[in-house]
Enzyme design. Sequence first.
Site, PDB file in Angstrom:
ATOM      1  N   LYS A   1       0.847  -1.201   0.000  1.00 59.14           N
ATOM      2  CA  LYS A   1       0.000   0.000   0.000  1.00 59.14           C
ATOM      3  C   LYS A   1       0.880   1.249   0.000  1.00 59.14           C
ATOM      4  CE  LYS A   1      -1.900   3.288   2.767  1.00 59.14           C
ATOM      5  NZ  LYS A   1      -1.934   4.249   1.724  1.00 59.14           N
TER       6      LYS A   1
ATOM      7  N   GLU B   1       9.751   1.975  10.888  1.00 61.52           N
ATOM      8  CA  GLU B   1      10.743   3.035  10.694  1.00 61.52           C
ATOM      9  C   GLU B   1       9.990   4.354  10.814  1.00 61.52           C
ATOM     10  OE1 GLU B   1      13.888   2.933  10.501  1.00 61.52           O
ATOM     11  OE2 GLU B   1      14.168   0.788  10.223  1.00 61.52           O
TER      12      GLU B   1
ATOM     13  N   CYS C   1      13.270  11.741   6.731  1.00 58.30           N
ATOM     14  CA  CYS C   1      13.326  11.264   8.115  1.00 58.30           C
ATOM     15  C   CYS C   1      14.679  11.576   8.728  1.00 58.30           C
ATOM     16  CB  CYS C   1      13.054   9.767   8.160  1.00 58.30           C
ATOM     17  SG  CYS C   1      14.105   8.846   7.035  1.00 58.30           S
TER      18      CYS C   1
ATOM     19  N   GLU D   1       8.903  16.543  15.562  1.00 61.58           N
ATOM     20  CA  GLU D   1       9.279  16.474  14.147  1.00 61.58           C
ATOM     21  C   GLU D   1       8.397  17.427  13.341  1.00 61.58           C
ATOM     22  OE1 GLU D   1       8.352  12.938  11.836  1.00 61.58           O
ATOM     23  OE2 GLU D   1      10.391  12.941  11.045  1.00 61.58           O
TER      24      GLU D   1
HETATM   25  P1  NAP Z   1       2.130   8.513   7.605  1.00 62.57           P
HETATM   26  O1  NAP Z   1       1.043   9.522   7.590  1.00 62.57           O
HETATM   27  O2  NAP Z   1       2.321   7.702   8.841  1.00 62.57           O
HETATM   28  O3  NAP Z   1       1.862   7.584   6.350  1.00 62.57           O
HETATM   29  C1  NAP Z   1       2.697   6.523   6.010  1.00 62.57           C
HETATM   30  C2  NAP Z   1       1.868   5.443   5.351  1.00 62.57           C
HETATM   31  O4  NAP Z   1       0.966   4.891   6.305  1.00 62.57           O
HETATM   32  C3  NAP Z   1       1.010   5.945   4.200  1.00 62.57           C
HETATM   33  O5  NAP Z   1       0.919   4.950   3.211  1.00 62.57           O
HETATM   34  C4  NAP Z   1      -0.334   6.153   4.877  1.00 62.57           C
HETATM   35  O6  NAP Z   1      -1.427   6.119   4.003  1.00 62.57           O
HETATM   36  C5  NAP Z   1      -0.356   4.964   5.797  1.00 62.57           C
HETATM   37  N1  NAP Z   1      -1.292   5.088   6.905  1.00 62.57           N
HETATM   38  C6  NAP Z   1      -1.797   6.226   7.444  1.00 62.57           C
HETATM   39  N2  NAP Z   1      -2.630   5.924   8.468  1.00 62.57           N
HETATM   40  C7  NAP Z   1      -2.653   4.564   8.563  1.00 62.57           C
HETATM   41  C8  NAP Z   1      -3.316   3.663   9.403  1.00 62.57           C
HETATM   42  N3  NAP Z   1      -4.132   4.079  10.377  1.00 62.57           N
HETATM   43  N4  NAP Z   1      -3.097   2.343   9.216  1.00 62.57           N
HETATM   44  C9  NAP Z   1      -2.250   1.889   8.261  1.00 62.57           C
HETATM   45  N5  NAP Z   1      -1.606   2.721   7.421  1.00 62.57           N
HETATM   46  C10 NAP Z   1      -1.791   4.035   7.578  1.00 62.57           C
HETATM   47  O7  NAP Z   1       3.532   9.171   7.302  1.00 62.57           O
HETATM   48  P2  NAP Z   1       3.882  10.189   6.148  1.00 62.57           P
HETATM   49  O8  NAP Z   1       3.374  11.529   6.521  1.00 62.57           O
HETATM   50  O9  NAP Z   1       3.469   9.616   4.838  1.00 62.57           O
HETATM   51  O10 NAP Z   1       5.474  10.159   6.194  1.00 62.57           O
HETATM   52  C11 NAP Z   1       6.219  11.021   6.966  1.00 62.57           C
HETATM   53  C12 NAP Z   1       6.752  10.315   8.183  1.00 62.57           C
HETATM   54  O11 NAP Z   1       7.515   9.173   7.792  1.00 62.57           O
HETATM   55  C13 NAP Z   1       7.703  11.168   8.980  1.00 62.57           C
HETATM   56  O12 NAP Z   1       7.449  11.007  10.342  1.00 62.57           O
HETATM   57  C14 NAP Z   1       9.069  10.616   8.611  1.00 62.57           C
HETATM   58  O13 NAP Z   1      10.081  10.836   9.562  1.00 62.57           O
HETATM   59  C15 NAP Z   1       8.754   9.177   8.475  1.00 62.57           C
HETATM   60  N6  NAP Z   1       9.785   8.496   7.694  1.00 62.57           N
HETATM   61  C16 NAP Z   1      10.629   7.663   8.348  1.00 62.57           C
HETATM   62  C17 NAP Z   1      11.647   7.029   7.648  1.00 62.57           C
HETATM   63  C18 NAP Z   1      12.585   6.084   8.341  1.00 62.57           C
HETATM   64  O14 NAP Z   1      13.196   5.269   7.661  1.00 62.57           O
HETATM   65  N7  NAP Z   1      12.732   6.149   9.652  1.00 62.57           N
HETATM   66  C19 NAP Z   1      11.779   7.243   6.276  1.00 62.57           C
HETATM   67  C20 NAP Z   1      10.899   8.117   5.647  1.00 62.57           C
HETATM   68  C21 NAP Z   1       9.888   8.728   6.362  1.00 62.57           C
HETATM   69  P3  NAP Z   1      -2.021   7.477   3.370  1.00 62.57           P
HETATM   70  O15 NAP Z   1      -0.932   8.076   2.577  1.00 62.57           O
HETATM   71  O16 NAP Z   1      -3.142   6.975   2.558  1.00 62.57           O
HETATM   72  O17 NAP Z   1      -2.437   8.345   4.513  1.00 62.57           O
END
Ligand code: NAP
Length: 510
Positions: A190, A265, A299, A400
């Site tokens: 997904k 992650e 990140c 963050e």
């Molecule tokens: P996010 O809102 O958590 O979304 C990540 C993924 O999870 C998306 O595909 C999202 O779908 C899905 N998702 C959202 N709510 C969900 C739920 N309740 N159940 C299952 N899946 C769900 O994060 P983001 O805003 O896309 O990404 C930014 C974050 O990622 C930041 O905190 C960043 O630091 C972190 N990040 C971490 C790393 C690492 O390796 N540590 C690398 C890159 C990014 P939708 O898009 O449809 O909402």
Amino acid sequence: MTQMAETRSGDAGEDQAPTFGNFIGGEWRPAESDRTFESRNPADTRDLIGHFAASGAADVAAAVRAAEDALPAWRLMPAPKRGEIMYAFGALLAREKERLAREMTREMGKVLVEARGDVQEGIDIAYLTAGEGRRMFGDTTPSEMPDKWAMSIRQPIGIAGIITPWNFPIAIPCWKMTAALICGNTVVFKPASDTPHCAALLIELMREAGFPAGVVNMVTGSGEEVGMPIVDNPDVHVVSFTGNGQTGREIYTRGARRLKRISLELGGKNAIAVMADADLDLAVEGILWSAFGTTGQRCTACSRLVVDEKVADDLVGRLVDRASRMRLGSGLDPETDVGPLINSSAVGKVGGYVEVGTDEGARLVTGGSKAAGDGLQHGWFFKPTILDGVRPMDRVAQEEIFGPVLSVIRVDGYEDAAMVVNQTRYGLSSSIYTRDTNTVFRAIRDFQTGIVYVNAGTIGAETHLPFGGIKGTGNGHREAGHAALDTFTEWKSIYVDYSGRLQRAQIDNQ
Ligand code: NAP
């Protein structure tokens, strides 16, 4: 829908934009509900990229069934053969690198050179993982009994649920899917709803590479409607998630009820420490690249500058000078230094944090607002921002922001710097600039992060080393390198007794 995308007949104007389906059992097909959602260019929201399947639990169930059907043959295919398909996939990524990079910049905004780097990460990990098909090492070890053989092997877990964010729309899905697949798992993927087009292009290349039908499945749609059903599905045995901490905790909790393996992650609050003896010219380059690359939406982005008071005025002055002159615009324009944020809510969030920072007493020394002006009015642009005089426990030093905002914290010497670097609940990446070798090794020892850089910024991970963080950044798993195999395999220990008699371990050898 037999092809990846279709243009609806009779549609006019911008609705000539193609419609993309889910990829299930080797076929592109619409969501059961037939609903769609849009993806638009964040640098110019008039540019509609396409319509994508707004899927739900029924589509996830169909994808899991397809993954289940494909699993027996895929897990029995010799790993080197799986590696050959992986290698072909890497070669296709290389062939399509420029097209993918341009489509990535269009869909999520990062400047083109960075988008090329994102695709290159996918290529690198595909080639590395292809080689893993010929390694996949276990251990052979002496038995404590005579005439007995002992060894351990890796085996696939089953169906892997892969849930990814939008900020590395090719690299992160590649990290996860290649590791899952080479180990013999099948996949239900997904992608983030902000980058479904990149995901569709990636999956189409996987199809072309020759992954058999059902081995890789993609379902687009929201976190609630697609992500959660993947996590909750009893036939999905391992979930690999990258995203924000709140979502990660929710997934971890739900997965725990079914004793699933969950790899997380999550976010970061990464610091660069600059000591009084540092090469400031070098530090300026690393700080700007780490703080404002990908518009701060990495990140591993540097969001805290921990600088020795003795050089702070000099360093901040140079940073302000450079940051205020950075050019904002479409990432496709080679003159652009900083692309847009991902969407309107990111602009609101980043702006809100600037207010929080100044309310807490920080000095806004550059940026701080949405960027307007020629060519920017239709996009989500925010000026590179620096807040000086931030205290270690202020919210802008703790939470963050995920945007182009750098908080400057002034310290007195190494001990003070190390304490501040570690004063966060996150633990992904950190860096130190110093010319003193002793200080370098103390920082390597002391900084509480999964990745430490010396005389370089907080970004720049290479695919053959483990990637991931400690503390609130994750739950102990790692991506990339051979460490990634641990997420997607079960260890099996095997004893072969060729003595021809009963030998009781721990008893007959005493
Ligand atoms: P996010 O809102 O958590 O979304 C990540 C993924 O999870 C998306 O595909 C999202 O779908 C899905 N998702 C959202 N709510 C969900 C739920 N309740 N159940 C299952 N899946 C769900 O994060 P983001 O805003 O896309 O990404 C930014 C974050 O990622 C930041 O905190 C960043 O630091 C972190 N990040 C971490 C790393 C690492 O390796 N540590 C690398 C890159 C990014 P939708 O898009 O449809 O909402």
